[in-house]
Design a protein around this motif. Structure first.
Motif, PDB file in Angstrom:
ATOM      1  N   LEU A 122     -73.155  90.040   6.038  1.00 55.91           N
ATOM      2  CA  LEU A 122     -71.985  90.760   5.264  1.00 55.91           C
ATOM      3  C   LEU A 122     -70.688  90.744   6.283  1.00 55.91           C
ATOM      4  O   LEU A 122     -69.513  90.664   5.582  1.00 55.91           O
ATOM      5  N   ALA A 123     -70.586  90.760   7.467  1.00 55.36           N
ATOM      6  CA  ALA A 123     -69.405  90.935   8.088  1.00 55.36           C
ATOM      7  C   ALA A 123     -68.709  89.347   8.529  1.00 55.36           C
ATOM      8  O   ALA A 123     -67.928  89.304   9.217  1.00 55.36           O
ATOM      9  N   ASN A 124     -69.849  88.428   8.233  1.00 51.69           N
ATOM     10  CA  ASN A 124     -69.096  87.070   8.461  1.00 51.69           C
ATOM     11  C   ASN A 124     -68.193  86.590   7.400  1.00 51.69           C
ATOM     12  O   ASN A 124     -68.513  86.495   6.236  1.00 51.69           O
ATOM     13  N   THR A 125     -67.087  86.180   7.845  1.00 57.38           N
ATOM     14  CA  THR A 125     -65.804  85.812   7.182  1.00 57.38           C
ATOM     15  C   THR A 125     -66.224  84.351   6.500  1.00 57.38           C
ATOM     16  O   THR A 125     -65.556  83.865   5.569  1.00 57.38           O
ATOM     17  N   LEU A 126     -67.257  83.663   6.655  1.00 56.82           N
ATOM     18  CA  LEU A 126     -67.548  82.244   6.344  1.00 56.82           C
ATOM     19  C   LEU A 126     -68.750  82.509   5.341  1.00 56.82           C
ATOM     20  O   LEU A 126     -69.135  81.549   4.740  1.00 56.82           O
ATOM     21  N   ALA A 161     -73.761  98.934   0.187  1.00 57.03           N
ATOM     22  CA  ALA A 161     -72.846 100.160   0.361  1.00 57.03           C
ATOM     23  C   ALA A 161     -73.396 101.344  -0.406  1.00 57.03           C
ATOM     24  O   ALA A 161     -73.405 102.352   0.069  1.00 57.03           O
ATOM     25  N   ALA A 162     -73.979 101.108  -1.691  1.00 59.51           N
ATOM     26  CA  ALA A 162     -74.602 102.339  -2.377  1.00 59.51           C
ATOM     27  C   ALA A 162     -75.787 102.718  -1.375  1.00 59.51           C
ATOM     28  O   ALA A 162     -76.251 104.057  -1.363  1.00 59.51           O
ATOM     29  N   GLU A 163     -76.551 101.871  -0.961  1.00 54.34           N
ATOM     30  CA  GLU A 163     -77.667 102.433  -0.106  1.00 54.34           C
ATOM     31  C   GLU A 163     -77.195 103.124   1.201  1.00 54.34           C
ATOM     32  O   GLU A 163     -77.587 104.145   1.441  1.00 54.34           O
ATOM     33  N   LEU A 164     -76.151 102.848   1.904  1.00 54.09           N
ATOM     34  CA  LEU A 164     -75.450 103.539   2.908  1.00 54.09           C
ATOM     35  C   LEU A 164     -75.154 104.613   2.477  1.00 54.09           C
ATOM     36  O   LEU A 164     -75.146 105.801   3.229  1.00 54.09           O
ATOM     37  N   ILE A 165     -74.587 104.880   1.520  1.00 59.89           N
ATOM     38  CA  ILE A 165     -74.040 106.186   0.830  1.00 59.89           C
ATOM     39  C   ILE A 165     -75.123 107.060   0.387  1.00 59.89           C
ATOM     40  O   ILE A 165     -74.946 108.115   0.995  1.00 59.89           O
ATOM     41  N   SER A 166     -76.286 106.582   0.089  1.00 65.01           N
ATOM     42  CA  SER A 166     -77.358 107.399  -0.391  1.00 65.01           C
ATOM     43  C   SER A 166     -77.798 107.844   1.159  1.00 65.01           C
ATOM     44  O   SER A 166     -78.465 109.075   0.866  1.00 65.01           O
ATOM     45  N   ILE A 167     -77.791 107.248   2.124  1.00 68.46           N
ATOM     46  CA  ILE A 167     -78.475 107.794   3.455  1.00 68.46           C
ATOM     47  C   ILE A 167     -77.796 108.971   3.712  1.00 68.46           C
ATOM     48  O   ILE A 167     -78.168 110.067   4.433  1.00 68.46           O
ATOM     49  N   GLY A 168     -76.413 108.923   3.702  1.00 72.25           N
ATOM     50  CA  GLY A 168     -75.423 110.073   3.819  1.00 72.25           C
ATOM     51  C   GLY A 168     -74.943 110.234   5.322  1.00 72.25           C
ATOM     52  O   GLY A 168     -74.284 111.499   5.578  1.00 72.25           O
ATOM     53  N   GLU A 182     -66.309 103.417   7.203  1.00 72.28           N
ATOM     54  CA  GLU A 182     -67.279 102.761   7.915  1.00 72.28           C
ATOM     55  C   GLU A 182     -68.116 101.926   7.157  1.00 72.28           C
ATOM     56  O   GLU A 182     -68.464 100.918   7.321  1.00 72.28           O
ATOM     57  N   ILE A 183     -68.462 102.478   5.665  1.00 80.15           N
ATOM     58  CA  ILE A 183     -69.239 101.935   4.919  1.00 80.15           C
ATOM     59  C   ILE A 183     -68.674 100.607   4.311  1.00 80.15           C
ATOM     60  O   ILE A 183     -69.088  99.660   4.348  1.00 80.15           O
ATOM     61  N   ALA A 184     -67.440 100.811   3.905  1.00 77.38           N
ATOM     62  CA  ALA A 184     -66.521  99.530   3.437  1.00 77.38           C
ATOM     63  C   ALA A 184     -66.418  98.438   4.535  1.00 77.38           C
ATOM     64  O   ALA A 184     -66.497  97.392   4.148  1.00 77.38           O
ATOM     65  N   GLU A 185     -66.268  98.987   5.704  1.00 81.00           N
ATOM     66  CA  GLU A 185     -66.028  97.839   6.690  1.00 81.00           C
ATOM     67  C   GLU A 185     -67.207  97.151   7.044  1.00 81.00           C
ATOM     68  O   GLU A 185     -67.480  95.925   7.307  1.00 81.00           O
ATOM     69  N   THR A 186     -68.424  97.970   7.049  1.00 79.19           N
ATOM     70  CA  THR A 186     -69.857  97.430   7.346  1.00 79.19           C
ATOM     71  C   THR A 186     -70.181  96.269   6.379  1.00 79.19           C
ATOM     72  O   THR A 186     -70.760  95.101   6.531  1.00 79.19           O
ATOM     73  N   TYR A 205     -65.472  94.971   3.677  1.00 81.90           N
ATOM     74  CA  TYR A 205     -64.270  95.139   3.092  1.00 81.90           C
ATOM     75  C   TYR A 205     -63.262  95.466   4.030  1.00 81.90           C
ATOM     76  O   TYR A 205     -63.435  96.504   4.855  1.00 81.90           O
ATOM     77  N   ASN A 206     -62.199  95.078   4.139  1.00 79.88           N
ATOM     78  CA  ASN A 206     -60.777  95.408   4.962  1.00 79.88           C
ATOM     79  C   ASN A 206     -60.220  96.643   4.331  1.00 79.88           C
ATOM     80  O   ASN A 206     -59.384  97.249   5.195  1.00 79.88           O
ATOM     81  N   SER A 207     -60.223  96.576   3.135  1.00 76.38           N
ATOM     82  CA  SER A 207     -59.540  97.796   2.247  1.00 76.38           C
ATOM     83  C   SER A 207     -60.434  98.677   1.606  1.00 76.38           C
ATOM     84  O   SER A 207     -61.275  98.410   0.745  1.00 76.38           O
ATOM     85  N   LEU A 208     -60.352  99.963   1.990  1.00 78.85           N
ATOM     86  CA  LEU A 208     -61.075 100.976   1.356  1.00 78.85           C
ATOM     87  C   LEU A 208     -60.595 100.983  -0.329  1.00 78.85           C
ATOM     88  O   LEU A 208     -61.515 101.353  -0.890  1.00 78.85           O
ATOM     89  N   THR A 209     -59.514 100.882  -0.378  1.00 70.13           N
ATOM     90  CA  THR A 209     -59.159 100.901  -1.881  1.00 70.13           C
ATOM     91  C   THR A 209     -59.651  99.814  -2.750  1.00 70.13           C
ATOM     92  O   THR A 209     -60.110 100.050  -3.662  1.00 70.13           O
ATOM     93  N   GLN A 210     -59.542  98.730  -2.059  1.00 73.61           N
ATOM     94  CA  GLN A 210     -60.609  97.560  -2.754  1.00 73.61           C
ATOM     95  C   GLN A 210     -61.885  97.759  -2.912  1.00 73.61           C
ATOM     96  O   GLN A 210     -62.306  97.395  -3.985  1.00 73.61           O
ATOM     97  N   PHE A 211     -62.293  98.042  -1.741  1.00 71.57           N
ATOM     98  CA  PHE A 211     -63.718  98.773  -2.005  1.00 71.57           C
ATOM     99  C   PHE A 211     -64.265  99.683  -3.191  1.00 71.57           C
ATOM    100  O   PHE A 211     -65.129  99.316  -4.095  1.00 71.57           O
ATOM    101  N   GLY A 212     -63.226 100.592  -3.074  1.00 70.33           N
ATOM    102  CA  GLY A 212     -63.526 101.697  -4.324  1.00 70.33           C
ATOM    103  C   GLY A 212     -63.288 101.003  -5.511  1.00 70.33           C
ATOM    104  O   GLY A 212     -63.837 101.343  -6.522  1.00 70.33           O
ATOM    105  N   ARG A 213     -62.130 100.222  -5.708  1.00 68.84           N
ATOM    106  CA  ARG A 213     -61.984  99.535  -6.986  1.00 68.84           C
ATOM    107  C   ARG A 213     -63.242  98.626  -7.572  1.00 68.84           C
ATOM    108  O   ARG A 213     -63.555  98.705  -8.642  1.00 68.84           O
ATOM    109  N   ASN A 214     -63.635  97.909  -6.498  1.00 68.41           N
ATOM    110  CA  ASN A 214     -64.878  97.014  -6.990  1.00 68.41           C
ATOM    111  C   ASN A 214     -66.099  97.822  -7.153  1.00 68.41           C
ATOM    112  O   ASN A 214     -66.826  97.326  -7.917  1.00 68.41           O
ATOM    113  N   PHE A 215     -66.379  98.874  -6.568  1.00 63.99           N
ATOM    114  CA  PHE A 215     -67.458  99.653  -6.636  1.00 63.99           C
ATOM    115  C   PHE A 215     -67.260 100.330  -8.003  1.00 63.99           C
ATOM    116  O   PHE A 215     -68.507 100.468  -8.926  1.00 63.99           O
ATOM    117  N   GLN A 216     -66.243 100.740  -8.586  1.00 64.07           N
ATOM    118  CA  GLN A 216     -66.247 101.326  -9.737  1.00 64.07           C
ATOM    119  C   GLN A 216     -66.168 100.294 -11.018  1.00 64.07           C
ATOM    120  O   GLN A 216     -66.904 100.573 -12.061  1.00 64.07           O
TER     121      GLN A 216
END
Length: 264
Positions: free
Chosen positions: A172-176, A217-224, A230-234, A237-248
């Motif tokens: 997931l963190a691999n840019t390739l 991300a949903a799995e990590l959110i459910s763990i709490g 941190e979840i977005a980066e894991t 996603y470099n942008s929390l805003t973009q993560f939130g937009r894509n999630f929605q």
């Protein structure tokens, strides 16, 4: 429940392969189904296998009693083939014994229809199989915690999907991480990987990668135990805003709404 194709799913997207050595029955089946679906026909199992190499088929209807390779062997061949195992198969037979039904199901058939049968019954069975596949794909895509195995209809598909998900999650963190990367890791050609993922999920490989990120991300959110940034980066996603937009966009709720849903 009425077995019909939902209005938002055009019938013309579905191609049916009909296999029978009896020309009259083949013509009858084609006439009954061609109004709703694209239909291609084969007079024997060998010809059908050839057509499956050159056409994208969404469902197969095959007679069991055929010279040469019979319908049971044909069904087994299809369900054992990595590239075809996801295709649902309806077997037709004049045999009405319990043993005959067991043999058909053991070969991997998704449905078994005895001759003589009504056109209404056949159409309902076809519509049911196609509609259920679409519903399962949609459920997987829209449900944050739905496991990828929910789309598997055979052991071959289950093994592939598990390996696909694990490969994506491990990188997931691999840019390739892209189609080329996945194809190399899974020891497949890019076209083969694309066709397999698309046929099972209706998603492109890149869409599958993005969806896997969001499901993780949903799995990590459910763990709490993690902050949202941190979840977005894991999950890459470099942008929390973009993560939130894509999630929605994917799950029709914001990450914050999802947290509230879990807590409630």
């Amino acid at each position: 429940m009425e077995n019909t194709i939902p209005e938002n799913i055009p019938n013309e997207k579905f191609t049916l392969l009909l296999v029978d050595d009896n020309e009259e029955i083949l013509d009858f089946l084609a006439d009954e189904l061609s109004e709703k679906y694209t239909v291609i026909t084969a007079a024997n199992a060998a010809a059908a296998l050839g057509l499956l190499e050159t056409h994208t088929v969404h469902l197969i209807i095959s007679d069991i009693m055929m010279p040469g390779m019979d319908g049971l062997e044909f069904c087994d061949r299809v369900k054992s083939d990595f590239n075809l195992s996801h295709v649902p198969i309806i077997l037709l037979t004049a045999k009405n014994t319990l043993q005959a039904k067991i043999e058909g199901l053991d070969a991997g058939a998704d449905a078994y229809i005895e001759k003589p049968f009504s056109p209404e019954h056949l159409n309902a069975q076809v519509a049911s199989l196609l509609t259920n596949r679409v519903k399962i794909k949609d459920y997987f895509a829209k449900s944050p915690l739905a496991h990828i195995k929910t789309m598997a209809h055979t052991r071959v598909d289950e093994q592939f999907l598990e390996q696909l998900q694990q490969t994506i999650e491990d990188n997931l963190a691999n840019t390739l991480l892209d189609v080329e990367f996945l194809a190399h890791r899974l020891n497949m050609s890019r076209p083969t990987l694309y066709r397999k993922i698309k046929s099972i999920s209706d998603l492109s490989p890149n869409e599958m990668i993005n969806l896997t990120r969001l499901k993780k991300a949903a799995e990590l959110i459910s763990i709490g135990n993690h902050h949202m940034n941190e979840i977005a980066e894991t999950v890459g996603y470099n942008s929390l805003t973009q993560f939130g937009r894509n999630f929605q966009r994917q799950f029709e709720m914001t990450p914050s709404d999802y947290v509230k849903k879990i807590n409630s």
